[in-house]
Design an enzyme around this catalytic site. Structure first.
Site, PDB file in Angstrom:
ATOM      1  N   CYS A 206      18.279  15.674   1.014  1.00  0.00           N
ATOM      2  CA  CYS A 206      19.051  14.496   0.595  1.00  0.00           C
ATOM      3  C   CYS A 206      18.720  13.329   1.510  1.00  0.00           C
ATOM      4  CB  CYS A 206      20.554  14.789   0.624  1.00  0.00           C
ATOM      5  SG  CYS A 206      21.218  15.067   2.274  1.00  0.00           S
TER       6      CYS A 206
ATOM      7  N   CYS B  73      19.388  13.719   5.302  1.00  0.00           N
ATOM      8  CA  CYS B  73      18.362  14.415   6.069  1.00  0.00           C
ATOM      9  C   CYS B  73      17.238  13.446   6.450  1.00  0.00           C
ATOM     10  CB  CYS B  73      17.784  15.575   5.266  1.00  0.00           C
ATOM     11  SG  CYS B  73      19.016  16.740   4.649  1.00  0.00           S
TER      12      CYS B  73
ATOM     13  N   ASP C 192     -12.705  -9.782  -5.234  1.00  0.00           N
ATOM     14  CA  ASP C 192     -14.041  -9.837  -4.672  1.00  0.00           C
ATOM     15  C   ASP C 192     -15.031  -9.791  -5.828  1.00  0.00           C
ATOM     16  OD1 ASP C 192     -16.167  -9.640  -2.758  1.00  0.00           O
ATOM     17  OD2 ASP C 192     -16.245  -7.499  -3.215  1.00  0.00           O
TER      18      ASP C 192
ATOM     19  N   ASP D 240     -13.742  -4.184  -2.351  1.00  0.00           N
ATOM     20  CA  ASP D 240     -14.331  -2.861  -2.141  1.00  0.00           C
ATOM     21  C   ASP D 240     -15.106  -2.705  -0.849  1.00  0.00           C
ATOM     22  OD1 ASP D 240     -16.624  -4.452  -2.943  1.00  0.00           O
ATOM     23  OD2 ASP D 240     -17.649  -2.543  -3.304  1.00  0.00           O
TER      24      ASP D 240
ATOM     25  N   ASP E  10     -14.165  -6.707   3.061  1.00  0.00           N
ATOM     26  CA  ASP E  10     -12.903  -6.955   2.365  1.00  0.00           C
ATOM     27  C   ASP E  10     -11.708  -6.299   3.048  1.00  0.00           C
ATOM     28  OD1 ASP E  10     -14.033  -8.450   0.246  1.00  0.00           O
ATOM     29  OD2 ASP E  10     -14.676  -6.599  -0.732  1.00  0.00           O
TER      30      ASP E  10
END
Length: 775
Positions: free
Chosen positions: A50, A53, A456, A641, A645
């Site tokens: 829960c 916790c 990009d 990518d 970047d």
């Protein structure tokens, strides 16, 4: 939701904890480096169930010296501990955290233990549910006689029989709640199972008192039915979580348990997955999956790369080709040279991202956690005030107790606790079905807020795999020479030239000594002193010559004189036009931010209908542009990518990268899409926005439930049984509302529909043409 919190660890307490660390070495080996001098270790914590916790562990464990942070995943019952240092030092710190978890009442173990075989939790819940259901039906049959008018001794006999049936059933079926409640109370805290336990046992105790005092009313049927509905809600919660993370299990199952290792002397021995190290040679037969990332050392065959690229067509592999973990060998016998350990492989990275999808602390999740953290003291105080209020009003302690029990039960925040994680794990599954991996739930929340997109160029809007255009116009010997020199470089244009020259027969190629000059090209020198150069025109030629800046070209020269000019083109990535059109339909403007030259960027922007673009942008300039957009109030999604970047991906409000991106780029991105098509961007946006709406709806449903149910319980209009039904029903409603995200399967059509609509309504030739090229 904890009633109390432990104080900051003292030096003496840490010394005491670290003096009994039998698993420090094992934890050090199980951890992995995540950079910046930090190591992460993932542990199974079965007792986490829960928000209390989660809040307790994430608050207390970072107080230990050396623990940078702790993140709990409720669905997988895992905790990710990030510790400072390396080797045994990190192992000691993690072991101290393990000891601290044990002191807080949470056992833990490394993944792969016996507890992960099957689903013992579900089996226990189903057995308990069956016992509670069977007992409640029998007790209800007995209660019919009481309700029909049985009196005195007959009524007492039926009550006593009901007590004999209900007692063992309540003890057995309710142990799921009792065990959790006792663990919490014995460690000085409270969770949602404490009021549930109090409610069930108090209702039974009142019924026993009524039985032995010859009272007219007993509530054994209510106690058992209450327990049945509570167990039903808990079982539904557990099954929903298991179903939502089935994609994670299926993905993890793609990894074999081990592989045949080829020794230096040709011996072949089976080794488990964890024992495989980089550099080892792996024998891969047809029908087997690659256990770790590697490179084909020997053999030729066809492999299923759908896990990586989403395409069903087999890929022909041969020596020198990379094969990620989880890919399937369809034909042929291969020898793979391992390049990574199993826990660092491409497959492990995807599994880790899937498991992390729920563990991020998004704004909505933090709101739910804060609400849950005050639950225990508030609900106990409310029940106590209700009890004394009814005592003062009526003087009937039995009625006051039953109403207080109803308040304890009906205020259980199960619906609030499920409002966020259910949607997040289902959304992560929907993204995975569309070939998109997400790091955490906060990324989905941030993507839903995005209002501007930056792309990009090379490898993102384009495929990043240039092809030689003018091979037919170049002499075979010149093409063969250029290809031979290009083999010594990893530059995309060199790779394309080397591939184009494969299989071309050429005679008397000179003997060459080759070196690469960064940013310029390759230089090859013959024993006679002749100099061949392959690269940009200014580097290869002795005199300046203007090239066609609209494309990419490489010049081959001898002693400064041109031999051949190789021209290349990079095709637009599939779905690029559709993705941009779909984003614009959602009010998101797109911009191209590229390090390439001005002319190629301008041509691509024109093809895709993008008006804002910037060329020759260095990494620092990309970050500066994103900062400028943020200053304007924009929430930017960055799609890129490459290595250059990575800073921009980290600086953006939310980021996305293809699976083909460099490792650094994938690690920096919040989302990674596995398929070739760029339509993954609007698909991820659509799923994230729908998930955001469902979370808000779930919050509204949970709040509405409490506004209606709590006053009714306090006023005495809800018995414990009615309270149990109402509480379970609220959880069911939240779960069903969340499941709407899974039932809808039209995500992948969104971008295409957007293009067709724009083409039909606006007649946009540019966008329509670029979409056709991309397709």
């Amino acid at each position: 939701m904890s009633c109390c919190a432990a104080g900051t660890e003292s030096a003496s307490e840490l010394d005491a904890l670290r003096s009994a660390l039998p698993v420090a070495d094992e934890l050090a080996l199980a951890s992995r480096s995540i950079g910046d001098g930090l190591r992460q270790c993932d542990l199974i914590v079965p007792g986490v169930h829960c928000g209390a916790c989660i809040a307790l562990l994430e608050k207390e464990l970072p107080k230990i010296e050396g623990i940078e942070r702790a993140r709990v995943n409720l669905s997988t019952r895992r905790i990710a501990l990030v510790a400072e240092g390396e080797g045994i030092a990190a192992g000691n710190t993690i072991a101290a955290a393990v000891q601290k978890m044990h002191a807080l009442g949470y056992s833990s173990h490394l993944p792969g233990g016996e507890d992960e075989k099957g689903d013992p939790v579900l089996r226990e819940l189903l057995r308990s549910l069956a016992v509670a259901g069977f007992a409640s039906m029998n007790v209800m049959l007995l209660s019919v006689s009481v309700w029909s008018g049985a009196e005195d001794a007959t009524r007492d006999m039926f009550h006593l029989i009901s007590a004999l049936i209900a007692g063992p059933a309540i003890l057995y079926a309710g142990r799921v709640f009792y065990r959790s409640a006792w663990q919490a109370v014995s460690h000085g805290r409270a969770n949602m199972d404490v009021p549930i336990t109090l409610g069930v046992l108090l209702a039974y105790a009142i019924s026993m008192f009524e039985t032995f005092s010859h009272g007219e009313h007993a509530y054994f049927d209510a106690s058992l039915t209450l327990l049945f509905f509570l167990l039903g809600g808990r079982t539904l919660d557990h099954m929903m979580r298991e179903r939502a993370r089935s994609a994670v299990r299926n993905l993890a199952n793609l990894s074999p348990r081990g592989a045949i290792i080829v020794g230096e002397n040709g011996s072949r021995d089976f080794m488990s997955l964890d024992e495989i190290r980089p550099g080892m040679k792996i024998a891969l037969a047809a029908g087997e999956r690659t256990p770790v990332d590697g490179i084909v050392a020997e053999g030729v065959g066809d492999m299923d790369f759908s896990l990586v690229n989403g395409e069903g067509d087999p890929v022909r592999v041969e020596a020198g080709m990379e094969v990620p973990a989880g890919t399937l060998n369809l034909t042929g016998s291969l020898i793979i040279s391992a390049t990574r350990a199993a826990r660092d492989s491409f497959l492990a990275e995807m599994v880790s991202m899937m498991e992390a999808a729920e563990s991020g602390r998004a704004g909505y999740r933090r709101l739910a956690d804060r609400a849950s953290s005050i639950y225990a003291p508030v609900v106990h105080l409310l029940a106590l005030l209700t009890f004394f209020g009814w005592i003062a009003t009526t003087g009937d302690w039995r009625q006051a107790t039953l109403i207080a029990v109803s308040v304890l039960i009906i205020t259980c925040p199960c619906a609030l606790g499920l409002a966020v994680p259910v949607v997040q794990v289902i959304a992560a599954g929907r993204l995975f079905e569309n070939g998109i991996m997400v790091k955490d739930g906060s990324a989905m929340e941030r993507l839903a807020e995005a209002d501007y997109a930056v792309f990009d160029k090379t490898g993102t809007l384009t495929r990043g795999r240039p092809v030689l255009l003018n091979a037919a116009d170049i002499a075979h010997c010149d093409l063969a020479l250029g290809a031979r020199i290009a083999q010594h470089s990893l530059h995309p244009l060199s790779k394309a030239l080397a591939a184009a020259g494969q299989g071309i027969a050429a005679v008397s190629l000179p003997s060459l000594s080759i070196r690469e000059i960064a940013g310029e090209g390759l230089e090859a020198v013959t024993p006679e002193g002749r100099v061949y150069r392959l690269g940009r025109a200014g580097f290869a030629l002795s005199i300046d010559r203007d090239g066609d800046d609209a494309g990419s070209e490489v010049v081959l020269s001898r002693d400064g004189d041109e031999i051949a000019t190789f021209r290349f083109s990079d095709s637009i990535r599939a779905g690029a036009g559709a993705a941009l059109a779909s984003l614009e339909d959602r009010g998101i403007r797109a911009e191209i931010l590229s390090g390439d030259r001005e002319r190629p960027v301008a041509v691509l922007a024109g093809q895709l209908g993008v008006t804002n673009w910037l060329s020759r942008a260095r990494p620092a300039e990309k970050v500066a542009r994103l900062e400028a957009l943020r200053a304007e109030g924009r929430k930017v999604i960055m799609v890129g990518d490459g290595l250059n970047d990575a800073p921009a991906l980290s600086a953006a409000h939310v980021s996305m990268a293809p699976a083909s991106a460099a490792d650094v780029g994938r690690q920096a991105a919040d989302f990674v899409f596995l398929h070739e098509s760029l339509e993954a961007v609007p698909v991820a946006l659509s799923i994230s926005r729908r998930a955001n709406r469902l979370i808000r709806q779930n919050f509204a449903l949970a709040i509405l439930y409490n506004l209606i149910a709590v006053p009714l319980a306090i006023l005495g209009h809800a018995s414990p049984l009615v309270a149990a039904v109402a509480m379970s029903s609220s959880s069911v409603i939240v779960v069903l509302n969340s499941m709407r995200l899974k039932w809808r399967h039209s995500d992948t059509k969104l971008a295409v529909d957007a293009v067709e609509r724009r083409t039909r309504d606006a007649g946009s030739a540019t966008i329509a043409g670029s979409a056709g090229v991309a397709a």
